[in-house]
Design an enzyme around this catalytic site. Structure first.
Site, PDB file in Angstrom:
ATOM      1  N   SER A  46      -0.712   4.716   8.904  1.00  0.00           N
ATOM      2  CA  SER A  46      -1.568   5.712   8.249  1.00  0.00           C
ATOM      3  C   SER A  46      -1.455   5.578   6.741  1.00  0.00           C
ATOM      4  CB  SER A  46      -1.136   7.126   8.631  1.00  0.00           C
ATOM      5  OG  SER A  46      -1.837   8.078   7.845  1.00  0.00           O
ATOM      6  N   TYR A  72       5.121  13.556  10.544  1.00  0.00           N
ATOM      7  CA  TYR A  72       4.048  12.569  10.795  1.00  0.00           C
ATOM      8  C   TYR A  72       4.009  11.528   9.678  1.00  0.00           C
ATOM      9  CZ  TYR A  72      -0.612  10.613  11.454  1.00  0.00           C
ATOM     10  OH  TYR A  72      -1.660   9.752  11.624  1.00  0.00           O
TER      11      TYR A  72
HETATM   12  N1  LIG Z   1      -7.772  10.329  12.622  1.00  0.00           N
HETATM   13  C1  LIG Z   1      -7.222   9.977  11.465  1.00  0.00           C
HETATM   14  O1  LIG Z   1      -7.676  10.393  10.373  1.00  0.00           O
HETATM   15  C2  LIG Z   1      -6.039   9.048  11.446  1.00  0.00           C
HETATM   16  C3  LIG Z   1      -5.583   8.598  10.186  1.00  0.00           C
HETATM   17  C4  LIG Z   1      -4.500   7.738  10.151  1.00  0.00           C
HETATM   18  C5  LIG Z   1      -3.904   7.314  11.319  1.00  0.00           C
HETATM   19  N2  LIG Z   1      -4.362   7.777  12.542  1.00  0.00           N
HETATM   20  C6  LIG Z   1      -3.681   7.281  13.733  1.00  0.00           C
HETATM   21  O2  LIG Z   1      -4.635   6.739  14.617  1.00  0.00           O
HETATM   22  C7  LIG Z   1      -4.093   6.753  15.953  1.00  0.00           C
HETATM   23  C8  LIG Z   1      -5.139   7.338  16.888  1.00  0.00           C
HETATM   24  O3  LIG Z   1      -5.275   8.723  16.573  1.00  0.00           O
HETATM   25  P1  LIG Z   1      -6.691   9.483  16.578  1.00  0.00           P
HETATM   26  O4  LIG Z   1      -7.007   9.859  15.204  1.00  0.00           O
HETATM   27  O5  LIG Z   1      -7.680   8.699  17.382  1.00  0.00           O
HETATM   28  O6  LIG Z   1      -6.300  10.840  17.290  1.00  0.00           O
HETATM   29  P2  LIG Z   1      -6.411  11.307  18.811  1.00  0.00           P
HETATM   30  O7  LIG Z   1      -7.831  11.342  19.219  1.00  0.00           O
HETATM   31  O8  LIG Z   1      -5.608  12.560  18.897  1.00  0.00           O
HETATM   32  O9  LIG Z   1      -5.712  10.132  19.590  1.00  0.00           O
HETATM   33  C9  LIG Z   1      -4.333  10.096  19.826  1.00  0.00           C
HETATM   34  C10 LIG Z   1      -4.135   9.249  21.061  1.00  0.00           C
HETATM   35  O10 LIG Z   1      -2.749   9.157  21.346  1.00  0.00           O
HETATM   36  C11 LIG Z   1      -2.570   9.416  22.735  1.00  0.00           C
HETATM   37  N3  LIG Z   1      -1.235   9.986  22.912  1.00  0.00           N
HETATM   38  C12 LIG Z   1      -0.695  11.058  22.278  1.00  0.00           C
HETATM   39  N4  LIG Z   1       0.543  11.294  22.733  1.00  0.00           N
HETATM   40  C13 LIG Z   1       0.793  10.334  23.662  1.00  0.00           C
HETATM   41  C14 LIG Z   1       1.901  10.057  24.502  1.00  0.00           C
HETATM   42  N5  LIG Z   1       3.021  10.806  24.485  1.00  0.00           N
HETATM   43  N6  LIG Z   1       1.817   8.994  25.336  1.00  0.00           N
HETATM   44  C15 LIG Z   1       0.687   8.225  25.388  1.00  0.00           C
HETATM   45  N7  LIG Z   1      -0.393   8.456  24.622  1.00  0.00           N
HETATM   46  C16 LIG Z   1      -0.341   9.504  23.780  1.00  0.00           C
HETATM   47  C17 LIG Z   1      -3.686  10.403  23.092  1.00  0.00           C
HETATM   48  O11 LIG Z   1      -4.051  10.371  24.461  1.00  0.00           O
HETATM   49  P3  LIG Z   1      -3.469  11.443  25.545  1.00  0.00           P
HETATM   50  O12 LIG Z   1      -3.631  12.781  24.962  1.00  0.00           O
HETATM   51  O13 LIG Z   1      -4.283  11.167  26.772  1.00  0.00           O
HETATM   52  O14 LIG Z   1      -2.037  11.044  25.753  1.00  0.00           O
HETATM   53  C18 LIG Z   1      -4.838   9.842  22.266  1.00  0.00           C
HETATM   54  O15 LIG Z   1      -5.498   8.801  22.953  1.00  0.00           O
HETATM   55  C19 LIG Z   1      -2.805   7.572  15.869  1.00  0.00           C
HETATM   56  O16 LIG Z   1      -1.688   6.710  15.801  1.00  0.00           O
HETATM   57  C20 LIG Z   1      -2.964   8.322  14.560  1.00  0.00           C
HETATM   58  O17 LIG Z   1      -1.723   8.696  14.018  1.00  0.00           O
HETATM   59  C21 LIG Z   1      -5.415   8.620  12.629  1.00  0.00           C
END
Ligand SMILES: NC(=O)c1ccc[n+]([C@@H]2O[C@H](COP(=O)([O-])OP(=O)(O)OC[C@H]3O[C@@H](n4cnc5c(N)ncnc54)[C@H](OP(=O)(O)O)[C@@H]3O)[C@@H](O)[C@H]2O)c1
Length: 233
Positions: free
Chosen positions: A113, A127
């Protein structure tokens, strides 16, 4: 292709869509504890004896004021974002090493991130710290495994409107406000991530390892500081 997260039906549905492109399976898995990671790795071994690419995308966050930011907020977030990433990678690394061929290394892409690079938490202390750890772990693993045929890189996204950021970007007004702070003038889009992954996992990434690629519309490149003059000088 294999897709896993805790919600098996959603992974199965996503896999069903992707099957128009090629073989794809979705199933349940939890990377938030050791037993869950072991079970997930077993599920992978049961489905394939070849693994070319591992994308560590799962992430969890926790927001609270500094005074209220307790132990559980660290335990939950570090378990998923750091320990889960390491443990799953450790268990699948032998397959990745075995799959590499001359000139065509296997790939690991960790999702870090922007806040793992900038000293910025916005109430998500564990985080932001966990994502800095993801970046450092990426470089450590690149140092150890590139010579064994596995390229390890990370993507450091800026703000994207997803479930994780719905609390901050969920309505058009707040999304617009956030976009106005980004030099590119917009939030990230799914195809920004897809194109970066195609680069890292395709021919373009075969000589790239240990990189932390900002996909953030220029956010981490901006600074308000001057060395020798103030803004209005
Ligand atoms: N959105 C942003 O602005 C942003 C910015 C920087 C980095 N990121 C990173 O991008 C990645 C994807 O996040 P996102 O933004 O797409 O958010 P999201 O929609 O909340 O996705 C998070 C994913 O992680 C899975 N997950 C959470 N806990 C888990 C566990 N214990 N075991 C297995 N899977 C798990 C969730 O699926 P389930 O709930 O089905 O487990 C979901 O598919 C993350 O690493 C996040 O930190 C996002």
């Amino acid at each position: 292709m294999l897709i896993a997260s805790r919600k098996a039906p959603q992974c199965e549905a996503a896999a069903a869509e992707l099957r128009t492109l090629g073989p794809c399976e979705g199933f349940g898995g939890d990377v938030g504890n050791e037993a869950g990671v072991a079970a997930l790795a077993d599920q992978v071994h049961a489905r394939t004896d070849r693994l070319d690419i591992l994308i560590n995308n799962a992430g969890a966050t926790w927001g609270a004021d500094f005074e209220e930011f307790g132990w559980q907020a660290w335990d939950k977030v570090l378990s998923v974002n750091v320990m889960g990433v390491f443990e799953l990678t450790r268990r699948l690394m032998p397959m990745l090493i075995a799959s590499n061929t001359e000139g065509e290394p296997s790939r690991i892409v960790n999702i870090g991130s922007m806040v793992g690079t900038l000293p910025l938490a916005d109430r998500a202390y564990s985080y932001a710290t966990s994502k800095a750890a993801v970046h450092h772990l990426t470089r450590i693993l690149a140092n150890e495994f590139t010579s064994r045929g596995v390229n390890v890189n990370a993507i450091a996204p800026g703000p994207f409107a997803t479930k994780m950021t719905a609390y901050a970007l969920g309505d058009a007004h707040r999304a617009g406000e956030a976009a106005s702070t980004i030099p590119a003038g917009r939030l990230g889009r799914a195809d920004d991530m897809a194109a970066t992954l195609l680069y890292l996992c395709g021919r373009g990434g075969s000589f790239v390892s240990g990189a932390i690629i900002p996909v953030d519309g220029g956010m981490t490149a901006q600074t308000r500081q001057h060395m020798f003059r103030s803004d209005d000088a």
